[in-house]
Design an enzyme around this catalytic site. Structure first.
Site: not given
Lengths: 231, 403
Positions: B166, B295, B330
């Site tokens: 990620c 995040h 996400h």
């Protein structure tokens, strides 16, 4: 510019394993059988380390190759202080990446292997084992020989982003896995190898440096083929 | 003796010349900005088959109408959504950067792809013995997807592909900036992409990482993440190619936790290292950061770790911060690029995004968490952070030049 130095190199492939100090050793005969299928097990690990293989055995082939390649160089960084290990970067370049594990996961989804469907996971495994917290980079390139990695690591060192960089070139694709979904061989080559090179500045190396230029795989294999102890 | 590798490092800042996106909010940066301004979530519930069972999944899906439109316009890539999404985002970013791209020859244009799984849908189909076109099969391999996109957008300079869980997006932006600094290109197209697939859903579902009701980043009752899909593109350029005041990438840093494969370090020290590295590169103090785009996945461990990190780096003066994953989910390999594009829009338009879907702030989160978006006249410097599997962390500093 000769402002950078190779501190150590390792290589492992079907023909053998070793580092630039000891040279390449052929795999013992009893262990050769599994290697043709690209399987490295606890017995292979035990040739390099006396430590518990349980973590190693949880990994996929790509991680096992990188983990073993790093283990062959560990003497160079396991004695560093924690502060210096924050400045030891780790980067990996591969073509096949985690595709072997991707195929296995797509065929049989199991939570235990999902984390290994990322080519960067090998960096995490190595960082955990050797407590490395430096910068990280994970590249997928059309070349299978680590064509870009030395340039990237060199920039980190020259820019002061890292004191040393562990560069890994890994390919891991089992013939049987690739054939199970009929991936064309010209686009998805089969085979496996792992190479690691510790790059740094001359003043940080504890021993004689070796001059080399070229691509990661070629440099590592050459250095391991003509070991220092043989000179 | 040493190793001879030619690099010429120029530490000057890199400018952002254009952005583009396609995600759950729609096609383009405009619908994304509208959703952010309205603090509206584009997450949707769909009944999906995972493995052999059907179950409701809340995620940030790209609308079927958009996919249909993209397929109609490019039949050759109809079964590679990864290619269709990236092409759409790249076209928008290239249009926004048209004034400089006209003057940059193809051999000075480079390309960096960020992805975790490229065209993974084709692999899902192959395993199920469903038909897959040769192009879609080729683009299972991220390096080929990168090469095909670079060719389509006349990028004959260096081509790279970053796949680092990620943090792929921020790492790709860092790589793009590095390639320009090293004199290997004048312009770099950075594009991130990932799609919601059987493969990815199976993995996150098996890890029990998904919130059945949709993610609630930094909420006291958060249960997990919501996946998203799409692509985002950013055109990076040598600072000299743009007129003032430009938006710059002035610093970036990465690190590893050396702690756990699928969970963040509990104390946030790894992410703090990445932030400190980015701030040092940008030559700025923590107090100069006006806003942090977190995040903020909505998993209990991630958000708690980020809260600790922000306190460790900024002390009692944590700047306003928020997470946008309640808007589009996400998006994995897209996340760093998409969220940076959002930060660029914030700098251009003087606004701070909120944290949609938040009901009750986790007391561990600093008070400066933004629930609602707001205007901010003095917004000049943004810190963007991402973390990922394998203990990876990345941070990027964006600055608006003073006129």
């Amino acid at each position: 510019m000769n402002d950078l130095a190779i501190h150590a190199a390792s290589y492992l492939g079907p023909e053998g394993f070793g580092n630039d100090l000891s040279g390449l050793r052929a795999w013992p005969s009893p262990l050769k059988e599994n290697l043709s299928r690209g399987e490295l097990d606890g017995l292979h690990w035990s040739l390099l380390s006396a430590s518990d293989p349980s973590r190693f055995l949880r990994m996929d082939l790509m991680c096992r190759l990188g983990f073993m390649a790093a283990e062959l160089l560990a003497v160079n960084f396991d004695t560093l202080t924690a502060a210096r290990r924050e400045h030891l970067g780790v980067c990996v370049e591969c073509f096949t990446g985690s595709l072997d594990t991707d195929i296995r996961f797509a065929q049989t989804p199991r939570p235990s292997i999902f984390a290994y469907t990322l080519p960067s996971t090998v960096i995490g495994e190595i960082c955990i084992r050797h407590r490395l917290k430096g910068p990280v980079l994970s590249l997928i390139s059309p070349d299978t020989d680590g064509a870009n990695l030395l340039g990237e690591a060199a920039e980190w060192l020259r820019a002061g982003d890292a004191e040393m960089v562990l560069c890994l070139g890994i390919e891991a694709m089992n013939v049987s896995t690739a054939n199970s979904i009929s991936l064309p061989e010209n686009l998805f080559p089969r085979g496996w190898h792992g190479a690691a090179l510790l790059l740094g500045r001359p003043e940080n190396s504890p021993r004689e440096k070796t001059f080399a230029t070229g691509r990661l795989l070629e440099v590592c294999r050459n250095l391991c083929s003509v070991p220092e102890h043989a000179c | 003796m040493g190793i001879a590798v030619e690099t010429a490092v120029n530490q000057s800042a890199i400018a952002i010349a254009g952005c583009g996106a396609v995600c759950a909010t729609g096609l383009g940066m405009e619908p994304l900005q509208h959703a952010v301004a309205a603090n509206a979530s584009a997450l949707q519930r769909r009944e999906l088959v995972i493995g052999k069972t059907s179950q409701p999944i809340v995620a940030g899906f790209v609308a079927d109408e958009i996919i249909g439109k993209l397929r109609a316009a490019d039949a050759a890539h109809a079964d590679s959504r990864a290619f269709l999404f990236t092409s759409a985002a790249l076209k928008e970013a290239a249009n926004n950067a048209a004034t400089i791209l006209d003057f940059v020859p193809a051999n000075r244009r480079g390309f960096v792809l960020s992805t975790t799984k490229a065209n993974i849908e084709a692999l899902d189909k192959l395993v199920r013995q469903q038909p897959v076109s040769a192009v879609a099969q080729r683009q299972i391999q991220p390096a080929f997807l990168a090469a095909d996109l670079a060719a389509a957008f006349a990028c004959c300079g260096p081509v790279q592909c970053v796949s680092a869980a990620c943090i792929s997006g921020l790492s790709a932006l860092q790589q793009g900036a590095a390639l320009i600094r090293r004199g290997l290109a004048d312009v770099i197209f950075v594009v991130g992409v990932d799609v919601i697939s059987q493969f990815v859903l199976s993995g996150f579902n098996a890890l029990k990482s998904l919130d059945p009701d949709g993610c609630r980043p930094f909420d006291q009752a958060r249960l997990g993440l919501s996946l998203g899909e799409g692509a985002a593109a950013i055109v990076l350029a040598k600072r000299e190619l743009l007129s003032s005041p430009a938006i710059l990438i002035s610093g970036a840093g990465t690190s590893n936790d050396a702690n756990h494969l699928t969970g963040p370090s509990r104390d946030g020290s790894g992410l703090a290292l990445a932030i400190q590295r980015a701030l040092a590169k940008a030559q700025i103090a923590p107090g100069q950061i006006d806003y942090v785009h977190a995040h903020g996945t909505g998993t209990p461990y991630n958000d708690a770790m980020e809260s600790l990190t922000l306190r460790a780096v900024f002390g009692d003066h944590v700047p306003p911060f928020s997470s946008s994953k309640g808007i589009f989910g996400h998006t994995l390999g897209t996340a760093g690029v998409l969220e940076t594009a959002l930060c660029v829009a914030a700098l251009k338009n003087n606004f701070l995004p909120g944290t949609p879907r938040l009901r009750e702030r986790d007391p561990v989160a600093p008070d400066s968490l933004l629930v609602e978006p707001r205007e901010e006249a003095n917004l000049n410097c943004i810190l963007k952070i991402n973390c990922g599997f394998g203990g990876t962390n990345a941070a990027l500093v964006l600055e608006r030049e003073l006129p």
